[in-house]
Enzyme design. Structure first.
Site, PDB file in Angstrom:
ATOM      1  N   SER A  83       6.015   3.512  13.078  1.00  0.00           N
ATOM      2  CA  SER A  83       4.888   4.146  13.318  1.00  0.00           C
ATOM      3  C   SER A  83       4.478   4.173  15.004  1.00  0.00           C
ATOM      4  CB  SER A  83       4.199   2.278  13.782  1.00  0.00           C
ATOM      5  OG  SER A  83       2.616   2.654  14.577  1.00  0.00           O
ATOM      6  N   ARG A  87     -11.475  -1.681  21.832  1.00  0.00           N
ATOM      7  CA  ARG A  87     -10.621  -3.050  21.477  1.00  0.00           C
ATOM      8  C   ARG A  87      -9.616  -3.003  21.923  1.00  0.00           C
ATOM      9  NH1 ARG A  87      -8.441  -2.620  15.208  1.00  0.00           N
ATOM     10  NH2 ARG A  87      -7.756  -0.776  15.586  1.00  0.00           N
ATOM     11  N   LYS A 125       8.458  -2.744  15.770  1.00  0.00           N
ATOM     12  CA  LYS A 125       9.095  -1.982  15.593  1.00  0.00           C
ATOM     13  C   LYS A 125       9.783  -0.922  16.575  1.00  0.00           C
ATOM     14  CE  LYS A 125       6.164  -1.687  11.891  1.00  0.00           C
ATOM     15  NZ  LYS A 125       7.296  -1.540   9.906  1.00  0.00           N
ATOM     16  N   LEU A 175      -9.675   1.068   9.977  1.00  0.00           N
ATOM     17  CA  LEU A 175     -11.238   1.774   9.722  1.00  0.00           C
ATOM     18  C   LEU A 175     -11.403   1.274   8.370  1.00  0.00           C
ATOM     19  CD1 LEU A 175     -13.129   2.934  11.473  1.00  0.00           C
ATOM     20  CD2 LEU A 175     -11.951   5.019  11.526  1.00  0.00           C
ATOM     21  N   TYR A 202       3.535  -6.920  16.943  1.00  0.00           N
ATOM     22  CA  TYR A 202       4.160  -5.746  16.278  1.00  0.00           C
ATOM     23  C   TYR A 202       4.586  -4.399  16.399  1.00  0.00           C
ATOM     24  CZ  TYR A 202       3.015  -2.266  12.535  1.00  0.00           C
ATOM     25  OH  TYR A 202       3.171  -1.214  11.520  1.00  0.00           O
ATOM     26  N   TYR A 238       1.038  -1.443  -0.444  1.00  0.00           N
ATOM     27  CA  TYR A 238      -0.074   0.396  -0.098  1.00  0.00           C
ATOM     28  C   TYR A 238       0.745   1.569  -0.197  1.00  0.00           C
ATOM     29  CZ  TYR A 238      -2.672   3.226   2.051  1.00  0.00           C
ATOM     30  OH  TYR A 238      -3.936   5.014   2.211  1.00  0.00           O
TER      31      TYR A 238
END
Ligand code: NAD
Ligand code: UDP
Length: 339
Positions: free
Chosen positions: A123, A290, A151, A198, A147, A10
């Site tokens: 990130s 979440r 990073k 989202l 994850y 992406y």
């Protein structure tokens, strides 16, 4: 020549467009574990320029070193990695292997080929639950899932590497929430299966592919109770990479830079902006928070403005309009429609 790992993905595909349009040549190295070569054919269509492609895994040191050497690249942009938070909790070793070992393999290959300019995709997740907003780059770092830890580990490895050898030119870019698509409608985000994030979920609901959006949490300490994020147009993000390369040409160092707009929008604000841009309604219901989510996150973009002379150009309406154009033109992403 710029060597782009994960360049078919992406953010990578949008960055290839901006690199080519800025006059760079590009070699993409990708194993297509989460992408398809079709994105690169589209990059070529948008730019009218050729992309060199090597199919390979960053964890295969010999193939990677050969590809880097043959490319003749002067710098590397390193996008290749796995990025799904939930999956990283279930399969931590896969994430450490792909992201951390893959990056070590890349750094060895760069050493062997005497390439010492690197832009790394980090990130905003490395800030953990923010202690203050907007988030500046000197905010304490932490991680709450495998994850995020990959990073953080990679950032630490890069800082150690630079300390050991100050000839390196390293830009660590901490992305906030990239959304949107190229305005041509030819490239965009192509999640496999149920989207985790989202924006792709909202677009699929607007397109009638999914029934309704679940908004996770309406009791956050934010103006409307839903989560607040710093959404940034993927084309602005891509341009940030081109600017970072120019900066690394001038200066050695190992510098972390936020790429965000500085403006936070809530989940509900994004849904309303998307409805306006698409002319569709987006049915939603509220669900429990979440696990691991934070209330609000937005960047201080001051360092990027000062060091790179970079400013995001696209607002939320353009992000939504471009996501919708991509969704409408490519309802199955890069997969061909069934005839
Ligand atoms: P993506 O999955 O679309 O792109 C990653 C690309 O890397 C894919 O083309 C995939 O096939 C390739 N890849 C993965 N493992 C590889 C390996 N071992 N060898 C070779 N190629 C491999 O993801 P994206 O959204 O474009 O993200 C790019 C980078 O930016 C990732 O490192 C991600 O962690 C980071 N990032 C993304 C976001 C986001 O919201 N999209 C936010 C912050 C950071
Ligand atoms: N979100 C949501 N429903 C979804 C996906 C996401 O309500 O189906 C919310 C999520 O709780 C967060 C925001 O949207 O507040 C952004 O989530 P995303 O996963 O896109 O990015 P994150 O900032 O978590 O990396």
């Amino acid at each position: 020549m710029i060597f782009v790992t994960g360049g078919a993905g992406y953010i990578g595909s949008h960055t290839c467009v901006e690199l080519l349009q800025a006059g760079h040549e590009v070699t993409v190295y990708d194993n297509f574990s989460n992408s398809s070569p079709e994105s690169l054919r589209r990059v070529e269509r948008i730019t009218g320029r050729a992309v060199r492609l090597v199919e390979g895994d960053i964890r295969h040191p010999q193939a990677l070193t050969d590809a880097l050497r043959q490319s003749g690249a002067s710098a590397v942009i390193h996008f290749a990695g796995l990025k799904a938070v939930g999956e990283s909790v279930e399969q931590p070793l896969r994430y450490y292997d792909n992201n951390v070992l893959g990056t070590l393999s890349l750094l060895h290959a760069m050493g062997a080929c005497h390439v010492n300019k690197l832009v790394f995709s980090s990130s905003a997740t490395v800030y953990g639950d923010p202690l203050h907003l907007p988030i500046t780059e000197d905010h304490p770092l932490s991680a709450t899932n495998p994850y995020g830890r990959t990073k953080l580990m990679i950032e630490d490895i890069l800082r150690d590497l630079y300390r050991s050898d100050p000839a390196w030119h390293i830009g660590i870019l901490r992305y906030f929430n990239p959304i949107g698509a190229h305005p041509s409608g030819l490239i965009g985000e192509d999640p496999q299966g149920i989207p985790n994030n989202l924006m792709p979920y909202v677009s699929q609901v607007a397109a009638g592919q999914r029934e309704r959006l679940q908004i996770w949490g309406q009791d956050y300490p934010t103006p409307d109770g839903t989560g607040v994020r710093d959404f940034i147009h993927v084309v602005d993000l891509a341009l940030g990479h081109v600017r970072t390369l120019a900066h690394l040409e001038k200066a050695a160092g190992c510098t972390a830079i936020n790429l965000g707009t500085g403006q936070g929008y809530s989940v509900l604000e994004l849904v309303r902006a998307f409805e306006k841009a698409s002319g569709q309604t987006v049915p939603y219901s509220f669900a429990a928070r979440r696990a691991g989510d934070i209330a609000a996150s937005y960047a201080s973009p001051e360092r990027a403005i000062q060091l790179l002379g970079w400013r995001p150009q696209h607002g939320l309406d353009a992000m939504c309009a471009d996501s919708w154009r991509w969704q409408q033109g490519n309802p199955l992403g890069y997969r061909p429609a069934q005839g």
